[in-house]
Design an enzyme around this catalytic site. Structure first.
Site, PDB file in Angstrom:
ATOM      1  N   ALA A  99       9.241  28.430 -61.521  1.00  0.00           N
ATOM      2  CA  ALA A  99       8.803  27.274 -60.923  1.00  0.00           C
ATOM      3  C   ALA A  99      10.076  26.490 -60.546  1.00  0.00           C
ATOM      4  CB  ALA A  99       7.837  26.435 -61.831  1.00  0.00           C
ATOM      5  N   LYS A 100       9.787  25.357 -60.028  1.00  0.00           N
ATOM      6  CA  LYS A 100      11.087  24.367 -59.695  1.00  0.00           C
ATOM      7  C   LYS A 100      11.897  24.418 -60.683  1.00  0.00           C
ATOM      8  CE  LYS A 100       9.038  21.263 -56.460  1.00  0.00           C
ATOM      9  NZ  LYS A 100       8.358  20.213 -56.461  1.00  0.00           N
ATOM     10  N   ARG A 101      11.590  24.187 -61.822  1.00  0.00           N
ATOM     11  CA  ARG A 101      12.397  23.651 -63.173  1.00  0.00           C
ATOM     12  C   ARG A 101      13.400  24.823 -63.276  1.00  0.00           C
ATOM     13  NH1 ARG A 101       7.487  24.242 -65.445  1.00  0.00           N
ATOM     14  NH2 ARG A 101       7.119  26.328 -66.038  1.00  0.00           N
TER      15      ARG A 101
END
Ligand SMILES: [Zn+2]
Length: 313
Positions: A249-251
């Site tokens: 994901a974005k993280r």
């Protein structure tokens, strides 16, 4: 003449296509093109507030950039609410669904609520038999009720084409009565995909194994809607995770295909990485997804999550 199997690519325009979901779509596409399945593209844009304007167009460009194609669509779930509403009305009339006015907080704090594997509270059935009709529930709550499917106590089993046999011995306790129509008037995911897959004649569903617990719910809906003979074959794939073991994901940094495209990263480089994640070794420099069709073998796909390293591309 029998009709060919049908599968669907079903992205949600709630965000951009990143390497993780691109790899799931690629496996789906490769299986389809190897076996001669028809492919339907469906945009799952029911999640009102999370849908981003223009994201559908970007997703389509991303899929095309990788060289994927389809035989029908795109269709949009946001245009199909009448069909979903008709299915919900039928389930209510049959006694298979009922209105629920519980808030999320009430469900989470219900003392007896056990928790499903995905961490969500299992609905304890508070509103089962509580209201004569949706209208009664509306009057009691002063707002629109959600509609829940009444999960039976009979065990549910299915054989996943990749993950193997699954049994839910006590679905009422493991899954709980789930929402099929939300109190904002929109159909919930489980109902919408069953109605759409049935209409499109979908026989093959390939998706991430984060959705495996959706499968018994969807099987229940097919059965209750008189379509038990339309239940598709399911293939659930392990997800791509970051170095911390959590879903990519974005993280974990920006792995959006649109970003690579904008930065001039050659598609061959992205395809090479995705090919490795599909269990294809030494592919060289594939120009397009079609170059992978002859090399893909589902049996070589690892049964554990793929770990993306810190700096993937
Ligand atoms: Zn309730």
């Amino acid at each position: 003449m029998t009709s060919p199997p049908v599968t669907r690519l079903a992205p949600s325009p709630t965000g951009a296509l990143h390497l993780g979901n691109a790899r799931t779509f690629l496996v789906n596409w490769l299986l389809a093109r190897q076996a001669g399945w028809r492919i339907v593209l469906r945009i799952e844009d029911l999640d009102g507030p999370r849908v981003k304007v223009g994201a559908d167009r970007l997703l389509i460009e991303d899929l095309r950039w990788l060289g994927m194609d389809w035989d029908a669509g795109p269709t949009y779930q946001s245009e199909r609410n009448d069909a979903y509403r008709a299915a919900t009305e039928r389930l209510i009339a049959q006694g298979d669904a009922y209105p629920c006015i519980c808030t999320r907080k009430e469900i989470e704090t219900a003392a007896s609520a056990p928790h499903a594997e995905d961490g969500a509270a299992v609905y304890p059935g508070t509103c089962r038999g509580r209201f004569e009709s949706a209208a009664d529930a509306r009057i009691a709550a002063g707002r629109e009720p959600a509609i829940r499917f009444r999960v039976p106590t009979t065990p549910i089993s299915f054989v996943d084409a990749f993950a193997g046999p699954r049994t839910y011995a006590n679905p009422e306790k493991e899954l709980g009565d789930f929402v099929i129509h939300k109190n904002d008037g929109l159909a919930a995911y489980q109902l919408a995909v069953v109605v759409d897959d049935a209409v499109a004649g979908v026989t093959e569903i390939v998706r991430g194994d984060d959705l495996i617990d959706s499968t018994p719910r969807q099987i229940l809906l097919y059965t209750a809607l008189g379509m038990a003979d339309c239940i598709p074959r399911y293939t659930h794939l392990p997800l791509v995770v970051g170095p911390d073991g959590r879903r990519l994901a974005k993280r974990h940094g920006d792995t959006r295909l649109a970003t690579y495209r904008a930065a001039g990263v050659p598609v061959a480089l992205v395809l090479q990485l995705l090919a490795t994640w599909c269990g294809i070794a030494n592919i060289g420099t594939p120009g397009t997804a079609a170059d992978l069709v002859g090399r893909f073998d589902l049996a070589r796909l690892p049964h554990i999550p793929i770990v993306a390293t810190d700096k993937v591309i």
